[in-house]
Design a protein around this motif. Structure first.
Motif, PDB file in Angstrom:
ATOM      1  N   VAL A  16      47.790  44.558  33.820  1.00 38.06           N
ATOM      2  CA  VAL A  16      46.713  44.557  32.839  1.00 38.06           C
ATOM      3  C   VAL A  16      47.071  45.572  31.763  1.00 38.06           C
ATOM      4  O   VAL A  16      47.728  46.581  32.032  1.00 38.06           O
ATOM      5  N   ALA A  19      42.827  47.338  29.626  1.00 36.75           N
ATOM      6  CA  ALA A  19      41.754  46.537  30.207  1.00 36.75           C
ATOM      7  C   ALA A  19      40.406  47.257  30.136  1.00 36.75           C
ATOM      8  O   ALA A  19      40.266  48.384  30.603  1.00 36.75           O
ATOM      9  N   LYS A  21      36.268  46.369  30.974  1.00 33.87           N
ATOM     10  CA  LYS A  21      35.270  45.455  31.515  1.00 33.87           C
ATOM     11  C   LYS A  21      33.917  46.144  31.465  1.00 33.87           C
ATOM     12  O   LYS A  21      33.742  47.213  32.039  1.00 33.87           O
ATOM     13  N   THR A  58      36.899  45.497  40.525  1.00 30.34           N
ATOM     14  CA  THR A  58      36.870  44.878  39.200  1.00 30.34           C
ATOM     15  C   THR A  58      38.284  44.701  38.662  1.00 30.34           C
ATOM     16  O   THR A  58      38.629  43.652  38.101  1.00 30.34           O
ATOM     17  N   CYS A  62      39.928  41.019  37.823  1.00 32.65           N
ATOM     18  CA  CYS A  62      40.394  40.686  36.474  1.00 32.65           C
ATOM     19  C   CYS A  62      41.901  40.418  36.457  1.00 32.65           C
ATOM     20  O   CYS A  62      42.379  39.530  35.750  1.00 32.65           O
ATOM     21  N   THR A  68      36.829  37.811  33.921  1.00 36.20           N
ATOM     22  CA  THR A  68      37.425  37.972  32.599  1.00 36.20           C
ATOM     23  C   THR A  68      37.192  39.383  32.074  1.00 36.20           C
ATOM     24  O   THR A  68      36.182  40.026  32.392  1.00 36.20           O
ATOM     25  N   LEU A  69      38.128  39.850  31.273  1.00 37.54           N
ATOM     26  CA  LEU A  69      38.002  41.158  30.655  1.00 37.54           C
ATOM     27  C   LEU A  69      37.121  41.083  29.414  1.00 37.54           C
ATOM     28  O   LEU A  69      37.072  40.070  28.724  1.00 37.54           O
ATOM     29  N   SER A  74      45.167  40.465  30.725  1.00 35.94           N
ATOM     30  CA  SER A  74      45.664  40.385  32.098  1.00 35.94           C
ATOM     31  C   SER A  74      46.790  39.366  32.135  1.00 35.94           C
ATOM     32  O   SER A  74      46.692  38.305  31.507  1.00 35.94           O
TER      33      SER A  74
END
Length: 270
Positions: A16, A19, A21, A58, A62, A68-69, A74
């Motif tokens: 990732v 990233a 979230k 999490t 992801c 989904t971010l 990713s």
């Protein structure tokens, strides 16, 4: 004159980049991941650890394309998961990613062999018979192939789940607290199995765990705190991991925000 070339670096099995979230919005939003960049090397066993609410599950969800971010990217290999529509993402998870969960998620009406082969059957392919046969020996279930899940111990059921996850030769297997429902002996057997499978098959495993003993089976541990990557540890031992975790769980009083300043994390995966 002899010309030497630098060895080609194997790309990570998953990664990732930056990233982020966010769960919720506005003043009630919580950043479960806050600018995390981490790679999971191919052919290695990596554990993800951190305090409750640190974002470890999490991150796994992801990275695996299960969630989904909000921002960032990713990748599985060189494939950007954010560029895929739902159909192509489903196909990627089926063909290139394996999963092992805390709940074994076996089909009770199927035999051990049928459960192991289930992803291949759903995909409409036979897979590699020699690979499946070798997997059965690696997980030690040859004498249980005609049994159904109810006839197996918890540790044996999780071994079936491990074999199923590797059956399609995925690029990477994600394991979410795979020993959470097992006693210490069975859990140790499953963790040893994951490590042996990585070494014998050159596959990749990324495991979320809260247990320092479990993390010690990995080649490397990555640590999250408050949604951020804060440390990496090669060749971990249970004692070293535990000492590192204590540093997260025992902050100085001056560093602890008041309850009123800390957003609720009850709805945020750990």
């Amino acid at each position: 004159m002899t010309v030497t070339t630098a060895p080609t670096k194997t790309p990570p099995a998953a990664r990732v980049v930056d990233a982020v979230k966010v769960y919720g919005s506005g003043d009630t939003g919580v950043r479960a991941l806050d600018g995390v960049s981490v790679d999971f090397p191919a052919g290695r066993f990596t554990a993800i650890m951190g305090p409750s609410g640190s974002g470890k599950s999490t991150l796994m969800h992801c990275a695996a394309g299960l969630d989904t971010l909000t921002e960032g990217a990713s990748y599985i290999g060189d494939t950007d998961l954010g560029s895929l529509d739902d159909r192509r993402l489903t196909l990627l998870r089926r063909d290139r990613v394996g999963f092992v969960f805390q709940a074994f998620n076996l089909v009770p009406t199927l035999t051990v062999e049928e459960n192991i082969r289930l992803p291949l059957d759903l995909a409409g392919g036979r897979g590699d018979p020699e690979w499946i046969d070798a997997l059965i020996d690696v997980v030690g279930l040859r004498d249980r192939l005609r049994h159904r899940p109810a006839e197996l111990s918890g540790g044996q059921q999780q071994r079936v789940a491990v074999a199923r996850a590797f059956a399609g030769r995925p690029d990477v297997v994600f394991a979410d607290e795979p020993t959470g429902n097992l006693d210490s002996r069975s859990g140790g057997e499953v963790l040893g199995l994951l490590g042996r499978t990585v070494r014998r098959t050159a596959r990749t495993v990324v495991m979320v765990t809260h247990d320092p003993v479990a993390a010690a089976h990995a080649d490397e541990v990555v640590f999250l705190a408050d949604g951020r990557l804060v440390d990496r540890m090669e060749n971990p031992t249970a004692d070293r991991v535990l000492d590192r975790m204590k540093a997260f769980e025992l902050p100085s009083q001056t560093d602890v925000p008041s309850r009123a300043e800390t957003p609720s994390r009850t709805e945020v995966p750990s």
